[in-house]
Write a protein that holds these residues in place. Sequence first.
Motif, PDB file in Angstrom:
ATOM      1  N   ALA A  76     -58.987 -65.131 -80.449  1.00  0.00           N
ATOM      2  CA  ALA A  76     -58.952 -66.454 -79.813  1.00  0.00           C
ATOM      3  C   ALA A  76     -58.787 -67.555 -80.854  1.00  0.00           C
ATOM      4  O   ALA A  76     -57.997 -68.481 -80.663  1.00  0.00           O
ATOM      5  N   THR A  77     -59.512 -67.450 -81.959  1.00  0.00           N
ATOM      6  CA  THR A  77     -59.402 -68.463 -83.007  1.00  0.00           C
ATOM      7  C   THR A  77     -57.985 -68.518 -83.565  1.00  0.00           C
ATOM      8  O   THR A  77     -57.414 -69.604 -83.734  1.00  0.00           O
ATOM      9  N   ALA A  78     -57.393 -67.371 -83.825  1.00  0.00           N
ATOM     10  CA  ALA A  78     -56.017 -67.335 -84.339  1.00  0.00           C
ATOM     11  C   ALA A  78     -55.041 -67.919 -83.328  1.00  0.00           C
ATOM     12  O   ALA A  78     -54.122 -68.669 -83.697  1.00  0.00           O
ATOM     13  N   ALA A  79     -55.240 -67.608 -82.052  1.00  0.00           N
ATOM     14  CA  ALA A  79     -54.344 -68.124 -81.011  1.00  0.00           C
ATOM     15  C   ALA A  79     -54.489 -69.639 -80.878  1.00  0.00           C
ATOM     16  O   ALA A  79     -53.489 -70.356 -80.742  1.00  0.00           O
ATOM     17  N   VAL A  80     -55.703 -70.142 -80.923  1.00  0.00           N
ATOM     18  CA  VAL A  80     -55.921 -71.587 -80.824  1.00  0.00           C
ATOM     19  C   VAL A  80     -55.299 -72.295 -82.021  1.00  0.00           C
ATOM     20  O   VAL A  80     -54.649 -73.340 -81.876  1.00  0.00           O
ATOM     21  N   SER A 135     -66.783 -69.511 -77.021  1.00  0.00           N
ATOM     22  CA  SER A 135     -65.721 -70.520 -76.969  1.00  0.00           C
ATOM     23  C   SER A 135     -66.059 -71.746 -77.812  1.00  0.00           C
ATOM     24  O   SER A 135     -65.175 -72.346 -78.424  1.00  0.00           O
ATOM     25  N   ASN A 136     -67.331 -72.110 -77.865  1.00  0.00           N
ATOM     26  CA  ASN A 136     -67.720 -73.204 -78.747  1.00  0.00           C
ATOM     27  C   ASN A 136     -67.514 -72.822 -80.206  1.00  0.00           C
ATOM     28  O   ASN A 136     -67.097 -73.655 -81.019  1.00  0.00           O
ATOM     29  N   ALA A 137     -67.750 -71.565 -80.555  1.00  0.00           N
ATOM     30  CA  ALA A 137     -67.511 -71.100 -81.924  1.00  0.00           C
ATOM     31  C   ALA A 137     -66.023 -71.136 -82.267  1.00  0.00           C
ATOM     32  O   ALA A 137     -65.649 -71.476 -83.394  1.00  0.00           O
ATOM     33  N   VAL A 138     -65.164 -70.808 -81.295  1.00  0.00           N
ATOM     34  CA  VAL A 138     -63.715 -70.890 -81.526  1.00  0.00           C
ATOM     35  C   VAL A 138     -63.338 -72.324 -81.882  1.00  0.00           C
ATOM     36  O   VAL A 138     -62.558 -72.555 -82.815  1.00  0.00           O
ATOM     37  N   CYS A 139     -63.897 -73.288 -81.171  1.00  0.00           N
ATOM     38  CA  CYS A 139     -63.610 -74.697 -81.477  1.00  0.00           C
ATOM     39  C   CYS A 139     -64.030 -75.035 -82.906  1.00  0.00           C
ATOM     40  O   CYS A 139     -63.256 -75.625 -83.664  1.00  0.00           O
ATOM     41  N   ARG A 140     -65.235 -74.660 -83.253  1.00  0.00           N
ATOM     42  CA  ARG A 140     -65.755 -74.961 -84.597  1.00  0.00           C
ATOM     43  C   ARG A 140     -64.877 -74.311 -85.673  1.00  0.00           C
ATOM     44  O   ARG A 140     -64.499 -74.954 -86.645  1.00  0.00           O
ATOM     45  N   LYS A 141     -64.536 -73.049 -85.488  1.00  0.00           N
ATOM     46  CA  LYS A 141     -63.728 -72.315 -86.478  1.00  0.00           C
ATOM     47  C   LYS A 141     -62.289 -72.820 -86.553  1.00  0.00           C
ATOM     48  O   LYS A 141     -61.606 -72.597 -87.549  1.00  0.00           O
ATOM     49  N   SER A 142     -61.831 -73.484 -85.491  1.00  0.00           N
ATOM     50  CA  SER A 142     -60.443 -73.964 -85.438  1.00  0.00           C
ATOM     51  C   SER A 142     -60.292 -75.398 -85.926  1.00  0.00           C
ATOM     52  O   SER A 142     -59.196 -75.954 -85.869  1.00  0.00           O
TER      53      SER A 142
END
Length: 170
Positions: free
Chosen positions: A103-107, A134-141
């Motif tokens: 998810a992080t790579a896709a975002v 999903s909140n972690a994906v935001c932070r990592k992105s």
Amino acid sequence: MRDGVRIEPWSEDDLTLLRRMNAPELMDHLGGPETEDQVLVRHERYVGMSAGTDGTGTMFRVVATGTGEAVGTVGYWESSREGELIYESGWGVLKGHQGRGIATAAVRAVLERAGQERKHRFLHAFPSVDNPPSNAVCRKSGFSLLGDCDFEYPPGRSMRCNDWRVELTF
């Protein structure tokens, strides 16, 4: 391609993927699974967005480059937030593929695409406050947390979300 993932514009052939993404465990933070009619309407909207017929964003299937398997969805679309026209983003990854950074790579790939359009300064994401992945994906992105807010999704259902924002680089 980024980190073993590539994003490909949504097509007529992606209805099966959308049905798989409609699983209860994947829709838990979004008000639950949609009906078949709602899935069909969503699919047609995604096809239209990706064909460029409405000019408001693009939806993608997320493909694992090692296997060529479609493992999720990601996209961005125009939205209005506090009187400002922005891009909003959303994503999902099939259960068996979660926890691998897909998810992080896709975002991140979507952020690159949206930035290349040079249309809107900001892209927001509104994951539920109760959705740590999903909140972690935001932070990592690279998103910044602006705070929490009430958000209506699906229409008629209010949920408590975090408002994450990233500035698109032009």
